[in-house]
Design a protein around this motif. Structure first.
Motif, PDB file in Angstrom:
ATOM      1  N   ALA A 237       0.860  -1.189   0.000  1.00  0.00           N
ATOM      2  CA  ALA A 237       0.000   0.000   0.000  1.00  0.00           C
ATOM      3  C   ALA A 237       0.894   1.236   0.000  1.00  0.00           C
ATOM      4  CB  ALA A 237      -0.897   0.001   1.228  1.00  0.00           C
ATOM      5  N   ASP A 238       0.494   2.263  -0.737  1.00  0.00           N
ATOM      6  CA  ASP A 238       1.242   3.514  -0.778  1.00  0.00           C
ATOM      7  C   ASP A 238       0.843   4.455   0.346  1.00  0.00           C
ATOM      8  OD1 ASP A 238       2.563   2.735  -3.185  1.00  0.00           O
ATOM      9  OD2 ASP A 238       0.778   3.322  -4.314  1.00  0.00           O
ATOM     10  N   ILE A 239      -0.372   4.284   0.856  1.00  0.00           N
ATOM     11  CA  ILE A 239      -0.891   5.071   1.966  1.00  0.00           C
ATOM     12  C   ILE A 239      -1.726   4.133   2.825  1.00  0.00           C
ATOM     13  CG2 ILE A 239      -2.416   6.996   2.627  1.00  0.00           C
ATOM     14  CD1 ILE A 239      -1.799   8.190  -0.197  1.00  0.00           C
ATOM     15  N   ILE A 240      -1.618   4.273   4.143  1.00  0.00           N
ATOM     16  CA  ILE A 240      -2.392   3.449   5.080  1.00  0.00           C
ATOM     17  C   ILE A 240      -3.450   4.308   5.752  1.00  0.00           C
ATOM     18  CG2 ILE A 240      -2.308   2.162   7.250  1.00  0.00           C
ATOM     19  CD1 ILE A 240      -1.109   0.573   4.973  1.00  0.00           C
ATOM     20  N   LYS A 241      -4.684   3.800   5.743  1.00  0.00           N
ATOM     21  CA  LYS A 241      -5.759   4.434   6.514  1.00  0.00           C
ATOM     22  C   LYS A 241      -6.033   3.585   7.753  1.00  0.00           C
ATOM     23  CE  LYS A 241     -10.652   5.539   6.711  1.00  0.00           C
ATOM     24  NZ  LYS A 241     -11.995   5.251   6.186  1.00  0.00           N
ATOM     25  N   LEU A 290       0.629   7.552   7.083  1.00  0.00           N
ATOM     26  CA  LEU A 290      -0.541   7.151   7.851  1.00  0.00           C
ATOM     27  C   LEU A 290      -1.571   8.265   7.844  1.00  0.00           C
ATOM     28  CD1 LEU A 290      -2.058   5.310   9.948  1.00  0.00           C
ATOM     29  CD2 LEU A 290      -0.859   6.643  11.713  1.00  0.00           C
ATOM     30  N   ILE A 291      -2.761   7.968   7.339  1.00  0.00           N
ATOM     31  CA  ILE A 291      -3.880   8.894   7.471  1.00  0.00           C
ATOM     32  C   ILE A 291      -4.901   8.252   8.402  1.00  0.00           C
ATOM     33  CG2 ILE A 291      -3.546  10.108   5.281  1.00  0.00           C
ATOM     34  CD1 ILE A 291      -5.642   8.338   4.011  1.00  0.00           C
ATOM     35  N   ASN A 292      -5.328   8.995   9.402  1.00  0.00           N
ATOM     36  CA  ASN A 292      -6.308   8.478  10.357  1.00  0.00           C
ATOM     37  C   ASN A 292      -7.715   8.889   9.957  1.00  0.00           C
ATOM     38  OD1 ASN A 292      -3.802   8.928  12.690  1.00  0.00           O
ATOM     39  ND2 ASN A 292      -4.864   6.989  12.575  1.00  0.00           N
ATOM     40  N   LYS A 308      -8.772  17.657  17.339  1.00  0.00           N
ATOM     41  CA  LYS A 308      -7.926  16.841  18.209  1.00  0.00           C
ATOM     42  C   LYS A 308      -7.317  15.673  17.440  1.00  0.00           C
ATOM     43  CE  LYS A 308     -10.363  17.891  22.533  1.00  0.00           C
ATOM     44  NZ  LYS A 308     -11.230  17.347  23.620  1.00  0.00           N
ATOM     45  N   THR A 309      -8.128  15.024  16.616  1.00  0.00           N
ATOM     46  CA  THR A 309      -7.622  13.900  15.822  1.00  0.00           C
ATOM     47  C   THR A 309      -6.525  14.361  14.879  1.00  0.00           C
ATOM     48  OG1 THR A 309      -9.788  12.815  15.918  1.00  0.00           O
ATOM     49  CG2 THR A 309      -8.271  12.063  14.219  1.00  0.00           C
ATOM     50  N   ALA A 310      -6.722  15.516  14.235  1.00  0.00           N
ATOM     51  CA  ALA A 310      -5.718  16.037  13.312  1.00  0.00           C
ATOM     52  C   ALA A 310      -4.429  16.386  14.040  1.00  0.00           C
ATOM     53  CB  ALA A 310      -6.263  17.260  12.575  1.00  0.00           C
ATOM     54  N   VAL A 311      -4.538  17.008  15.214  1.00  0.00           N
ATOM     55  CA  VAL A 311      -3.346  17.372  15.987  1.00  0.00           C
ATOM     56  C   VAL A 311      -2.583  16.120  16.401  1.00  0.00           C
ATOM     57  CG1 VAL A 311      -2.546  18.370  18.161  1.00  0.00           C
ATOM     58  CG2 VAL A 311      -4.251  19.585  16.784  1.00  0.00           C
ATOM     59  N   VAL A 312      -3.305  15.103  16.860  1.00  0.00           N
ATOM     60  CA  VAL A 312      -2.650  13.842  17.260  1.00  0.00           C
ATOM     61  C   VAL A 312      -1.931  13.227  16.073  1.00  0.00           C
ATOM     62  CG1 VAL A 312      -3.085  11.467  17.988  1.00  0.00           C
ATOM     63  CG2 VAL A 312      -4.183  13.354  19.194  1.00  0.00           C
ATOM     64  N   ASN A 313      -2.605  13.142  14.940  1.00  0.00           N
ATOM     65  CA  ASN A 313      -1.998  12.540  13.752  1.00  0.00           C
ATOM     66  C   ASN A 313      -0.755  13.305  13.313  1.00  0.00           C
ATOM     67  OD1 ASN A 313      -1.942  12.898  10.514  1.00  0.00           O
ATOM     68  ND2 ASN A 313      -2.427  10.782  11.019  1.00  0.00           N
ATOM     69  N   ARG A 315       1.181  15.499  15.021  1.00  0.00           N
ATOM     70  CA  ARG A 315       2.272  15.517  16.000  1.00  0.00           C
ATOM     71  C   ARG A 315       2.883  14.126  16.182  1.00  0.00           C
ATOM     72  NH1 ARG A 315       2.621  18.030  21.051  1.00  0.00           N
ATOM     73  NH2 ARG A 315       4.619  18.709  20.180  1.00  0.00           N
ATOM     74  N   ALA A 316       2.137  13.076  15.840  1.00  0.00           N
ATOM     75  CA  ALA A 316       2.681  11.717  15.908  1.00  0.00           C
ATOM     76  C   ALA A 316       3.599  11.410  14.732  1.00  0.00           C
ATOM     77  CB  ALA A 316       1.550  10.699  15.957  1.00  0.00           C
ATOM     78  N   GLY A 317       3.478  12.191  13.640  1.00  0.00           N
ATOM     79  CA  GLY A 317       4.250  11.925  12.430  1.00  0.00           C
ATOM     80  C   GLY A 317       3.414  11.408  11.290  1.00  0.00           C
ATOM     81  N   GLY A 318       2.077  11.491  11.434  1.00  0.00           N
ATOM     82  CA  GLY A 318       1.172  11.029  10.396  1.00  0.00           C
ATOM     83  C   GLY A 318       1.088  11.973   9.213  1.00  0.00           C
ATOM     84  N   MET A 319       0.307  11.566   8.219  1.00  0.00           N
ATOM     85  CA  MET A 319       0.256  12.279   6.935  1.00  0.00           C
ATOM     86  C   MET A 319      -1.056  12.986   6.686  1.00  0.00           C
ATOM     87  SD  MET A 319       1.339  10.695   3.238  1.00  0.00           S
ATOM     88  CE  MET A 319       3.106  10.848   3.520  1.00  0.00           C
TER      89      MET A 319
END
Length: 354
Positions: A237-241, A290-292, A308-313, A315-319
């Protein structure tokens, strides 16, 4: 003054320091491959992805309000199959018309829109050249009784290519009874998608009634979802959800699989940013983004929870985020506002990686 950042702080309210002040002591952020303007050049050019795949990945990264940032904001609308059209669209019936799904993604400045083959096929000639399509090729339909966790193919990779898709999306219910078949089907589909030049996005969900114990649902545990991510990147996979993790300890609580104490004591903590970073680490240390997901709409608190979800993603290093119901289950102008506010999290230079 950065009005976008001030608005984000206002929405975080009393939780501002908890989310913006946290510094992770698990995986050092220097070990991560973080989203950037030249992410495709830095990561995928060295991979086995073809020039056509690189072009379509670049098309996703360089569209909409987040263009050139390395982050993604994708509108997903497959709930008409996954949850029933009535339950999904009753709060805002205009979305029974598939054109409005595309309009929402475009007006909100999303990088792309992920939806069903039928939706994309109905308006392909009008919009395929205006916004990147992510064609969802399999689904879990809920008309079967009793309901079951069973992803089945609804369309072919070739049809996705014919309607102009930049990428295909698929779901695997890791841990479910049908997971072996789903792994084989999606692996073959992703190989074919790459041959045709499309990118691939995998919904890496865990599903098994045995993953629920003592009142906790470990389908969203960091250790189980992290391993699901690792299986997903193995399928190329090129991107993980993935859903944002809510807790940890699935392997140890259910007493199955393999684990190590450091997974819980050193490589993660109870903080949501550290739980999410464990997911990122399992995506080849961020080489695969990683996209949440945004989760269900709960009404008045949607905007705060989405931020909050966007900030967590981030700051964790997500995309980025793939946010659906919180946006389309409200008037279109409010949906656009919500998506734009989420995008502001990724555009805000004041919000850094923990």
């Amino acid at each position: 003054m950065n009005t976008g950042f001030e608005r984000i702080k206002e929405l975080l309210g009393k939780d501002e320091e908890y989310y913006l002040g946290h510094q992770s002591k698990t995986f050092d952020k220097k070990l991560l491959h973080l989203p950037s303007a030249d992410f495709v050049d830095e990561i995928f050019v060295n991979s086995n992805r073809s020039p056509q795949v690189l072009r379509n990945l670049a098309g996703l990264f360089n569209h909409g309000r987040l263009a050139g940032s390395g982050y993604l904001s994708i509108l997903p609308v497959d709930q008409g199959i996954e949850h029933s059209a009535g339950s999904a669209f009753a709060p805002n019936p205009v979305y029974f018309d598939p054109e409005n799904i595309i309009r929402l993604a475009m007006e909100a400045g999303c990088n792309g829109v992920a939806t069903t083959m039928g939706t994309l096929g109905m308006i392909a000639r009008k919009y395929a050249h205006k916004i990147p399509f992510v064609a969802k090729i399999n689904h879990n339909e809920l008309l079967t009784y009793p309901n079951k966790h069973e992803q089945i193919m609804f369309g072919s990779v070739e049809n996705a290519w014919n309607l102009g898709a930049a990428a295909v999306g698929a779901t695997i219910y890791f841990g479910s009874e049908g997971s072996n078949r789903q792994i084989i089907e999606v692996s073959e589909a992703f190989e074919r998608a790459h041959e045709l030049g499309m990118a691939t996005i995998l919904w890496c969900y865990t599903r098994n009634s045995g993953f629920k114990k003592d009142g906790k649902n470990y389908e969203t545990a960091a250790d189980l979802t992290g391993q699901a991510n690792h299986l997903g990147v193995t399928l190329q996979a090129d991107i993980i959800k993935q859903k944002l993790p809510t807790h940890n300890g699935g392997f140890t609580s259910i007493n199955f699989g393999k684990s190590h104490p450091d997974m819980y004591d050193k490589l993660s903590s109870s903080h949501p940013i550290d739980l999410c970073r464990y997911q990122v680490a399992n995506c080849y240390m961020g080489r695969i983004g990683l996209i949440n997901s945004g989760g269900a709409s709960s009404g008045e608190d949607d905007l705060q929870e989405a931020v909050k979800t966007a900030v967590v993603n981030k700051r964790a290093g997500g995309m980025g985020l793939i946010m659906g119901r919180k946006a389309f289950q409200r008037p279109m102008d409010k949906g656009v506002e919500l998506l734009n506010t989420i995008q502001d999290v990724y555009l805000s230079k004041e919000i850094d990686v923990a």
